[in-house]
Design an enzyme around this catalytic site. Structure first.
Site, mmCIF file in Angstrom:
data_model
loop_
_atom_site.group_PDB
_atom_site.id
_atom_site.type_symbol
_atom_site.label_atom_id
_atom_site.label_comp_id
_atom_site.label_asym_id
_atom_site.label_seq_id
_atom_site.Cartn_x
_atom_site.Cartn_y
_atom_site.Cartn_z
ATOM 1 C CB CYS A 183 37.669 26.704 27.166
ATOM 2 S SG CYS A 183 37.508 26.812 28.933
ATOM 3 C CG ASN A 219 33.619 27.784 26.386
ATOM 4 O OD1 ASN A 219 33.920 28.392 27.403
ATOM 5 N ND2 ASN A 219 33.379 28.395 25.248
ATOM 6 C CG HIS A 240 40.367 68.772 39.505
ATOM 7 N ND1 HIS A 240 39.951 69.857 40.245
ATOM 8 C CD2 HIS A 240 40.213 69.125 38.210
ATOM 9 C CE1 HIS A 240 39.533 70.813 39.425
ATOM 10 N NE2 HIS A 240 39.696 70.392 38.177
ATOM 11 C CE LYS A 250 40.674 39.243 20.370
ATOM 12 N NZ LYS A 250 41.285 40.586 20.501
#
Ligand code: M6R
Length: 625
Positions: A8, A109, A517, A620
């Site tokens: 967060c 967080n 393959h 992120k």
């Protein structure tokens, strides 16, 4: 009951400005960290004015307008923007969380691992929970500590007492209606920085939250508590003993954290790649030698290295795959590239002569962090390649080499990825130099080639319109395959990752020799296949082999988009669409070949109407395993 764990963005403020504006603007700059919900708590002097809403920050802003922003008048407060890994991102699970009386607000967080036990304890004392979150337990515990015993009426002491009981990784920011001019924060593992302004102070997960107000910052250490007021800040450990934290000045400014006329951060960050590369290499060559002074590993230690592991995730992992080709070639050392999430769950062979290179833009990625903890426990030396000053991964490493890409806000990695490749090359050259596997003039020549890359990337950027147009034309495709060989293989993987995460399109990268393959069965009429061609001069044999691979897919109806060196005439008949890139040294080709693929994915995503900076389901920084 589901535990909600999160990655967060958090921000806290005490000062002289309207706190709601400071907090909401801060959250805008932190939204890249998560966008499942957002919330604020502002101290009005009489009570805490709180609002929280599931979904993007825009939803919270609409809600604030609906209830009237005047209700949030005050000069201290905090906010949160969340990414949930499991558990519904609904209003009642959004932060801030509060105690029963509604006098304390907490944003968080991280993960509180012993929350079930704490929750049971609270329930046995008659506390009723209003959410499914682990965070809410801390609000109640702090409220209880604030009303009883030695910590009575002392918010910082109450926070410390509770922090000592918590297990897991967390950053908490707390405010109390009775002491509106004080914000307290506690940190273990999850990032937290203090912003030092004139008559105002900030706490945040990232300096981007307060960069418009101050560039003076303080990096908190592990297990520290900070109190901020209008006039200052104080740092202690979890027992109340004064503790030292590291002041630093942020080297970039507000413009770096803004879009600068671009529709999306990612598009701006693609454009910034030449500077990101130049800044990463700057100062790393002098007196005929590659200099890694800042990195704290001695020449002798580099000489002793007998094996290298690169551990990383996602794009950073792809940068490691590129490095493998260079380090093995330059240094004659075995290099393994490992997904950080897998590394410690097998039994990698590590000892004090093993160099583990941990590559991470954020420096927060939990998988990579755990991988280096494991490596260090086995006595290996750890060198972090990181883009974020003072983040946890460099803090826990023996050494660090910073990439200087500047803040990367778009969730998809672009400039940080190229900067990682360049930094990994610097590590490779330093190893070659120390081990004597390259003569000084060879090292100088390799470095000069690297230094010429920013200009080559500028040239690529001036010609990407064709790739953009192609992206628009192919936006309806069901899938796209990417093929490469040698260093073109990691580029193919990176191209496919960009397309998956931005355009939600099925995309796979393959080593072209593997096609026959199995993967060739995927080829059907009209399927777009992007091929990264090696140099016809530098890699003539592989070039010929790739032409054969292209023929094989063309024969089965594929539509080929070929990224090839300028002047590569042999490839023309094989390309339905030819994208030319400048000729550079073989090992450096990923630095130019990746750029058109970034543009391609971004354009497909835009055409499909997706948010390029905030792809669905992603964040992120991934600070949970
Ligand atoms: O911050 P890190 O470099 O450790 O992050 C690693 C990955 O999560 C990251 O590269 C991710 O794959 C990107 N979204 C890719 O564009």
């Amino acid at each position: 009951m589901a535990t909600l764990v999160r990655v967060c963005g958090i921000v806290g403020y005490v000062g002289h400005r309207p706190a709601l504006d400071v907090v909401v603007n801060g959250l805008k700059r932190l939204e890249y960290r998560g966008y499942d919900s957002a919330g604020v708590a502002i101290g009005t002097g009489e009570h805490l004015a709180m609002e929280r809403k599931a979904g993007r920050l825009a939803n919270l802003e609409a809600q604030l307008d609906a209830v009237g922003r005047a209700r949030f008048a005050g000069t201290s407060g905090m906010g949160h923007t969340r990414w949930a890994t499991h558990g519904a991102p609904v209003d009642r699970n959004s932060h801030p969380h509060s105690d029963t009386a509604g006098v304390i607000a907490v944003v968080h967080n991280g993960i509180i691992e012993n929350f079930a036990e704490l929750r049971a304890e609270l329930e046995s004392r008659g506390v009723e929970m209003a959410s499914d979150t682990d965070t809410e337990t801390t609000a109640h515990l702090i409220a209880l500590a604030y009303t009883e015993g030695e910590t009575k009426a002392d918010l910082a002491a109450s926070v410390r007492a509770v922090a000592r009981r918590l297990e897991g990784a967390f950053t908490l920011v707390i405010t109390h209606a009775e002491v509106p001019d004080l914000v307290v924060a506690a940190r273990r593992s999850s990032p937290l920085v203090v912003g030092v302004g004139a008559g105002e102070h900030f706490v945040a997960s990232d300096v981007a939250a307060f960069i418009e107000h101050t560039r003076e910052a303080v990096e908190l250490g592990q297990d520290q508590v900070v109190t901020i007021t209008r006039d200052g800040y104080a740092v202690t450990d979890f027992h109340g003993e004064p503790a030292s934290a590291k002041p630093f000045t942020v080297s970039w400014d507000l413009a770096c954290a803004e879009k600068g006329g671009h529709e999306y951060f990612m598009l701006k960050e693609i454009e910034e790649q030449p500077e990101a590369l130049a800044n990463t290499m700057r100062g790393h060559f002098g007196n005929g030698r590659v200099l890694l002074d800042e990195q704290r590993i001695s020449e002798q230690d580099l000489r002793d290295v007998d094996k290298v592991y690169v551990v990383a995730c996602g794009s950073a992992y792809h940068s490691g795959l590129v490095a493998k080709y260079a380090i093995e070639h330059w240094c004659r050392l075995p290099v393994e590239v490992e997904l950080a999430s897998e590394f410690r769950y097998r039994d990698p062979v590590l000892d004090r002569d093993t160099l583990v290179v941990a590559v991470s833009q954020s420096g927060e990625t939990a998988d990579t962090l755990e991988a280096i903890r494991h490596a260090r426990s086995q006595k290996a030396r750890v060198l972090a390649v990181c883009n974020t000053n003072g983040a946890q991964i460099p803090r826990e490493s023996d050494a660090v080499l910073y990439t200087h890409a500047g803040p990367e806000i778009g969730v998809a990695s672009t400039k940080a990825f190229l900067a990682q490749i360049a930094a990994n090359f610097l590590v490779g050259l330093a190893l070659a130099q120390a081990r004597g596997t390259k003569y000084p003039d060879e090292v100088a020549r390799e470095f000069a080639e690297l230094e010429a890359i920013p200009d080559a990337v500028r040239r690529v950027l001036s010609t990407v319109e064709e790739m953009r147009a192609l992206g628009r034309r192919l936006a309806d495709s069901k899938a796209v395959l990417f093929l490469g060989r040698h260093v073109g293989f990691p580029v193919a993987l990176e191209g496919a990752l960009k397309l998956k995460e931005l355009a939600y399109m099925h995309a796979e990268g393959f080593a072209a020799g593997e096609l026959k393959h199995g993967p060739i069965a995927l080829i059907e009429d009209g399927l777009p296949v992007v091929v990264v061609m090696p140099s016809p001069k530098g890699r003539a044999t592989l070039h010929g082999k790739l032409l054969s691979n292209i023929s094989e897919v063309q024969a089965r109806g594929a539509r080929t988009i070929v990224v090839a060196e300028e002047g590569d005439e042999r490839v023309r008949p094989f390309a339905d669409h030819l994208i030319e890139i400048p000729a550079v040294a073989t090992l450096l080709q990923p630095l130019v070949a990746t750029v058109p693929l970034q543009v391609f994915s971004a354009e497909i995503a835009r055409t499909r109407g997706y948010d390029v900076d905030k792809p669905r389901n992603l964040a992120k920084s991934v600070t949970v395993e």
